[in-house]
Design a protein around this motif. Structure first.
Motif, PDB file in Angstrom:
ATOM      1  N   ARG A   1     -59.375  56.231 -47.006  1.00 47.74           N
ATOM      2  CA  ARG A   1     -57.911  56.173 -46.967  1.00 47.74           C
ATOM      3  C   ARG A   1     -57.323  56.666 -48.290  1.00 47.74           C
TER       4      ARG A   1
ATOM      5  N   TYR B   1     -57.612  60.524 -48.530  1.00 48.66           N
ATOM      6  CA  TYR B   1     -56.998  61.294 -47.454  1.00 48.66           C
ATOM      7  C   TYR B   1     -55.845  62.193 -47.914  1.00 48.66           C
TER       8      TYR B   1
ATOM      9  N   PHE C   1     -52.852  58.222 -42.879  1.00 51.60           N
ATOM     10  CA  PHE C   1     -54.271  58.214 -42.522  1.00 51.60           C
ATOM     11  C   PHE C   1     -54.478  57.766 -41.079  1.00 51.60           C
TER      12      PHE C   1
END
Length: 452
Positions: free
Chosen positions: A115, A118, A304
């Motif tokens: 995450r 990303y 994400f």
């Protein structure tokens, strides 16, 4: 209606002389193998110099990779061709050294870190789409996917785009290195004496040394920034500040350079290969291309969370990794005598695991040479995914960046196809060959046009 099959290298006859095999092997390890390996559970190759065994039987693959990995360490002979670039990276080491390296590296790639990385990954994907603007017509797509994958690595690892002068030169040098160095060469199988010099193709050592010098520069600059408290919170900072929970040690400069080199090889080279083949397959199968493009509307959500909605793209990418696994063969070494399938396997024998053959095995997969992303929802596909699908290896040595790759690949594929349509170029079918990864012999050429 006859189904169009994705390209596959021609297999050699079952029986050829050793001299003929060596000649074919030097040209390309994929086409040097006989067709029977696509249906064999185990095959032995014996010469006056060495013995090797190719293993396709799922339970034996499981023994080598999952149940007893310490009894089948990475073959030291693999390092023969890659050591000038990779040094003592986690890709080549074994035993306690390897375990220590993984204890330091693995936390950087845990789920929560995906995450965090990303936004940088998405920025690289957007830059790839922008670079294709105005490029309507015939495009060599491997060059474009290499550029995109290198950009992802530099943005997520060092927080710099590919246009940065050091990143740009590493990318250029690595492209030359990739073209000159096979993932396996004869040194992986022939036991050469320690005193005998190792020969490399022209420019290989020079490029490796220059790449390592550039990575050393980035690493030293980052170490100074960490000390000053000004380092960005990216993968390099995470890895360089992580201590081994057992010893308290961290990576020094030289060892970090080794690891960055393999991150670039594993994270850039393999992703570039898979993305290029995925785009070619989309050109061959426009109905799947349209499904991916339609699904990509989910990426209007820049968070994400949107990645979880790229289900078709993920199945397409998974199927691409089945047909064109970036690392087509892996070699382990028997550390003690074994007895497999009524064969005596001597200590020191080379155990070859071939995702290329396992993923197309005629006794395991339905329609093994066909492209069918829907197979992953079938009973056969689910069973084979458990037993006969190892694009990232398996067990304790599974690629630490596998989760990273399964976000990056579908994301970039979706973003490109959301903006552009790709079509195959008549008379220009790519021929798969194994360099550092499975690439096309003469590039992958696609007709590119903007979607309205």
């Amino acid at each position: 209606m006859t189904q169009v099959l994705p390209p596959k290298p021609p297999a050699r006859p079952d029986r050829v002389s050793l001299w003929r095999y060596v000649k074919l092997f030097r040209q390309d390890i994929l086409s040097a193998q006989p067709a029977r390996l696509y249906r064999a559970w185990m095959a032995e190759f014996r010469t006056p110099f060495f013995r090797s065994f190719l293993v396709n039987q799922p339970d034996l693959v499981n023994v080598l990779l999952k149940e007893r990995p310490d009894d089948f360490p990475k073959s030291d002979r693999i390092a023969e061709g890659l050591k000038p670039l990779l040094g003592n990276s986690v890709f080549l080491t074994n035993g306690e050294v390897w375990k220590r390296q993984r204890r330091i590296i693995d936390p950087a790639f845990e789920g929560g870190r995906l995450r965090d990385t990303y936004p940088a990954m998405r920025a690289a994907a957007e830059a790839a789409v922008e670079r294709l603007a105005g490029r309507e017509g015939v495009v060599e797509i491997e060059e474009e996917t290499s550029h995109a994958a290198a950009d992802v690595i530099f943005r997520t690892l060092f927080s710099i785009p590919i246009e940065h002068e050091v990143a740009s030169e590493v990318f250029s040098r690595f492209r030359d290195y990739q073209r000159s160095q096979p993932i396996l060469n004869l040194a992986a199988f022939v036991p050469l004496p320690a005193w005998m010099p190792r020969f490399f193709r022209k420019g290989t050592r020079e490029n490796a040394e220059r790449i390592r010098a550039l990575i050393t520069r980035l690493t030293e600059e980052r170490m100074a920034a960490i000390k000053a408290g000004t380092a960005p919170d990216d993968l390099a900072t995470k890895i360089m500040t992580t201590r081994d929970p057992e010893t308290g040690d961290r990576f020094g400069t030289e060892e970090m350079v080794d690891q960055v080199a393999i991150f670039f090889l594993a994270g850039h080279e393999t992703s570039a290969s898979a993305l290029a083949w995925a785009l070619y397959l989309m050109a061959l199968y426009p109905e799947w291309q349209d499904k991916v493009a339609a699904e990509a509307a989910a990426l209007e959500d820049e968070s994400f969370a949107a990645v979880s909605r790229l289900r078709v793209s993920r199945d397409v990418f998974r199927e691409t990794l089945r047909l064109y696994p970036p690392v087509p063969m892996m070699v382990r070494e028997a550390s003690c005598p074994e007895h497999f399938r009524n064969r005596d396997v001597p200590k020191g024998a080379q155990m070859v695991l071939s995702p290329w053959h396992l993923h197309r095995h005629e006794r395991l997969w339905d329609n093994p040479d066909g492209f069918d992303p829907a197979r992953w929802q079938t009973e056969n596909g689910k069973q084979c995914q458990r037993d006969a699908y190892i694009p990232f290896s398996a067990g304790s040595r599974v690629c630490t960046g596998a989760g990273f790759a399964m976000v990056e690949g579908p994301l970039i594929l979706s973003m490109i196809l959301k903006a552009y349509r790709v079509e195959a170029v008549a008379g220009n079918e790519p021929v798969p060959v194994a360099h550092l990864t499975v690439r096309s012999k003469n590039g992958i050429w696609l007709q590119l046009s903007e979607r309205s």
